[in-house]
Design a protein around this motif. Structure first.
Motif, mmCIF file in Angstrom:
data_model
loop_
_atom_site.group_PDB
_atom_site.id
_atom_site.type_symbol
_atom_site.label_atom_id
_atom_site.label_comp_id
_atom_site.label_asym_id
_atom_site.label_seq_id
_atom_site.Cartn_x
_atom_site.Cartn_y
_atom_site.Cartn_z
ATOM 1 N N GLN A 6 4.399 0.624 1.879
ATOM 2 C CA GLN A 6 4.317 -0.239 3.059
ATOM 3 C C GLN A 6 3.904 -1.649 2.642
ATOM 4 O OE1 GLN A 6 5.308 0.799 6.135
ATOM 5 N NE2 GLN A 6 5.864 2.655 4.988
ATOM 6 N N LEU A 7 4.661 -2.625 3.090
ATOM 7 C CA LEU A 7 4.396 -4.017 2.742
ATOM 8 C C LEU A 7 3.827 -4.766 3.941
ATOM 9 C CD1 LEU A 7 7.628 -5.000 0.753
ATOM 10 C CD2 LEU A 7 5.536 -3.908 -0.098
ATOM 11 N N SER A 8 2.811 -5.586 3.672
ATOM 12 C CA SER A 8 2.316 -6.554 4.643
ATOM 13 C C SER A 8 2.853 -7.913 4.223
ATOM 14 C CB SER A 8 0.788 -6.560 4.670
ATOM 15 O OG SER A 8 0.308 -7.588 5.513
ATOM 16 N N TYR A 10 0.848 -1.185 0.000
ATOM 17 C CA TYR A 10 0.000 0.000 0.000
ATOM 18 C C TYR A 10 0.893 1.247 0.000
ATOM 19 C CZ TYR A 10 -3.376 3.552 1.216
ATOM 20 O OH TYR A 10 -4.165 4.681 1.196
ATOM 21 N N THR A 63 9.162 -1.598 4.770
ATOM 22 C CA THR A 63 9.002 -0.366 3.995
ATOM 23 C C THR A 63 9.908 -0.448 2.783
ATOM 24 O OG1 THR A 63 8.511 0.915 5.983
ATOM 25 C CG2 THR A 63 9.179 2.136 4.022
ATOM 26 N N GLY A 73 6.384 -8.581 10.582
ATOM 27 C CA GLY A 73 5.393 -8.827 9.544
ATOM 28 C C GLY A 73 5.177 -7.689 8.581
ATOM 29 N N THR A 74 5.997 -6.649 8.639
ATOM 30 C CA THR A 74 5.869 -5.522 7.718
ATOM 31 C C THR A 74 7.247 -5.138 7.198
ATOM 32 O OG1 THR A 74 6.093 -3.828 9.425
ATOM 33 C CG2 THR A 74 3.866 -4.672 8.996
#
Length: 571
Positions: free
Chosen positions: A515-517, A501, A546, A543-544
């Protein structure tokens, strides 16, 4: 020197050459496709991406046709995504099935504002498996089907997410359809009428409506029956397409590069292969016949010379050879090699068994001491080698699949002479050994006479299970589940677990952060361009992650983390 100083004829020739050069420079050229042709373990949730030399028009979205062989048929309604010079389809609705063959065509409708793709590209790949299967198959169930089944196919014909089974029956003019309850248990009693006794069967979306239709080669009727699926696994009337004399082997593929599935069928009685072209709606025409060797039985379609079209290979029982016939790109098959085998070849399959990027051939010989001849491709459609893998008695069919989950293709045969299926494991270089002979049928009642095997993940645990069509009067299909213990595979989970996102993302200095999940098992995330080049690697944090995309050229990119793949659009 200017054109005015040239003779008129020379000046005209120069102008023509200049015009042709300009047209060629403006027309798009495919520079890369992911996955690569003949890949044997492509990601199930990865996309099919064709990258071109120039940006494409929006109308080029209809140029990429992706066909699944086990679920959904023509994927995405036949439309893809155009982003700059990239044309891609991503299986976002659901993943490809474990170990299935996926075919794709990039048609001539791919175009820039001033030119179209000159030559279509047709190729195929095999998807990766998961699960915990080791290639050992436990005793299982016997599913009643029609009289004397000689062929078996698996596919999700009722669109509920699991693999159903179908058999072509040589003792009655029907194809049996048995539906899966999701755990590898089959029920139902639908028997679809066809023109005559069926010796060959295949599934594919021939009318392009997103489900799997069935085609049956009718040996005594000299036809191929086409029966259309209504989307829920019910097959209605279709057509009986004239073939040659004694059709037996049957295969589907886009042989003319127009974006739909055509069929080819061997004609045992006249030493030929019939080629019938699809008009896009499942109506087949043409009368092209390809001469092959003496007594053709099995056949397959594969791009063995790596020129972007599907060639045909047919086994010749009486000549002890395999005929290779190369496609000129339009479905006309010309010269090729006659490949010697170790006996009387019956069934055939192709796949990259030595992991060098091209399609090798394996032909099974119908002998008391059965063998599978393995002939390796040099990359241009010339086959050599002398490896003959011992299996059991009178094997009529051979299939390939990664049954032990080690990333290469193993071989399995049905052995009609002793009620078994042979499993021979690949060491990764195309050398086969080990494995076991799996009992099929209820031999406490009578010999089962297995005539065909198929592979598919019928219990939904990510690995490949075995199904055998047993040609007895009271015909059955033996279902043997791949063994293994432990949790189900997570490497092929929904691609929603890996997300970005915003997506599309801006690439400017003020907007270049995404931003990655990430999946729970991810330790890092990677970003690749459509050519497969690594562009960014970032660490995972709870769990994330950038991702900095500032400075990247606009286009389509692939993200990867913990075995999952998703797309990222940079604007």
């Amino acid at each position: 020197m200017n054109n005015s100083s040239l003779p008129a004829s020379a000046g005209a020739a120069l102008m023509l050459l200049t015009s042709l050069a300009s047209a060629q420079a403006q027309a798009p050229v495919i520079v890369n496709v992911t996955p690569v042709a003949n890949a044997s373990a492509a990601p199930r949730n990865g996309g099919v991406v064709a990258s071109f030399s120039q940006p494409l028009t929006a109308a080029s979205a209809t140029a990429l046709k992706v066909f699944s062989s086990q679920r959904g048929g023509l994927r995405g309604g036949g439309a893809a995504t155009v982003i700059g010079a990239n044309l891609g389809f991503f299986p976002t609705a659901y993943d490809f099935r474990p170990g299935e063959t996926v075919q794709y065509t990039v048609t001539r409708t791919a175009a820039t504002a001033v030119g179209a793709l000159a030559t279509p590209r047709v190729q195929q790949f095999t998807t990766a498996v998961g699960g915990t299967g080791t290639g050992s198959f436990a005793p299982g169930t016997e599913v009643p089907v029609g009289v004397r089944p000689t062929s078996v196919a698996v596919g999700d014909v009722d669109n509920d997410g699991d693999l159903d089974l179908l058999t072509g029956n040589s003792g009655e003019p029907t194809v049996s359809v048995r539906l899966n309850n999701g755990h590898g248990t089959y029920g139902g009693n639908q028997n679809v009428p066809v023109a005559s006794y069926s010796l060959g069967l295949t599934l594919g979306d021939v009318d392009g409506d997103g489900d799997l239709d069935l085609l049956s080669a009718n040996f005594t009727g000299n036809t191929v029956s086409v029966r259309f699926n209504n989307g829920s696994g019910l097959f209605g009337p279709g057509a009986d397409v004239p073939a040659g004399y004694g059709p037996q082997g049957l295969a589907l593929g886009d042989v003319d590069g127009d974006g739909d599935l055509d069929f080819v069928a061997t004609n045992r009685d006249v030493d030929s292969v019939s080629v019938r072209f699809n008009n896009g709606s499942g109506t087949f025409g043409g009368s092209w016949g390809v001469h092959v060797g003496d007594g053709p039985e099995g056949l397959t379609l594969s791009d063995v010379d790596n020129d972007g079209d599907l060639d045909l290979l047919a086994t010749n029982l009486l000549a002890s050879t395999v005929s290779v016939r190369l496609n000129n790109g339009s479905g006309t098959f010309g010269s090729g090699q006659e490949v010697p085998t170790g006996g009387q070849p019956f069934g055939i399959v192709t796949g990259d068994v030595d992991n060098d990027g091209d399609a090798d051939l394996l032909a099974v010989s119908y002998l008391y001491n059965g063998i599978v001849s393995v002939r390796l491709n040099n990359g241009s459609g010339t086959f050599s080698g002398a490896q003959n893998v011992a299996v059991r008695s009178y094997p009529p069919t051979v299939v390939l699949g990664d049954v032990d989950h080690d990333g290469d293709l193993d071989l399995l045969t049905a052995n009609s002479g002793n009620s078994t299926a042979s499993v021979r494991l690949n060491d990764g270089s195309g050398t086969f050994g080990g494995g076991a002979d799996v009992s099929v049928g209820d031999v406490s009642i009578a010999p089962s006479t297995p005539n065909a095997v198929a592979l598919g993940d019928v219990d939904g645990d990510g690995d490949l299970d075995l199904l055998s069509a047993n040609t007895t009067t009271a015909g059955t299909v033996s279902v043997r589940l791949n063994s293994g213990t432990g949790p189900l595979a997570t490497a092929v989970a929904s691609p929603a677990a890996l997300a970005a996102y915003p997506n599309p993302a801006g690439h400017g200095p003020a907007t270049g952060r995404v931003q990655l999940s990430l999946p729970p098992a991810a330790t890092h995330a990677e970003l690749f361009d459509p050519l497969g080049r690594a562009m960014r690697t970032v660490p995972a944090q709870a769990g994330t992650a950038t991702l900095d995309v500032a400075g990247l050229p606009p286009g389509l990119y692939l993200m990867r983390a913990a075995g999952q793949v998703a797309r990222l659009v940079v604007e």
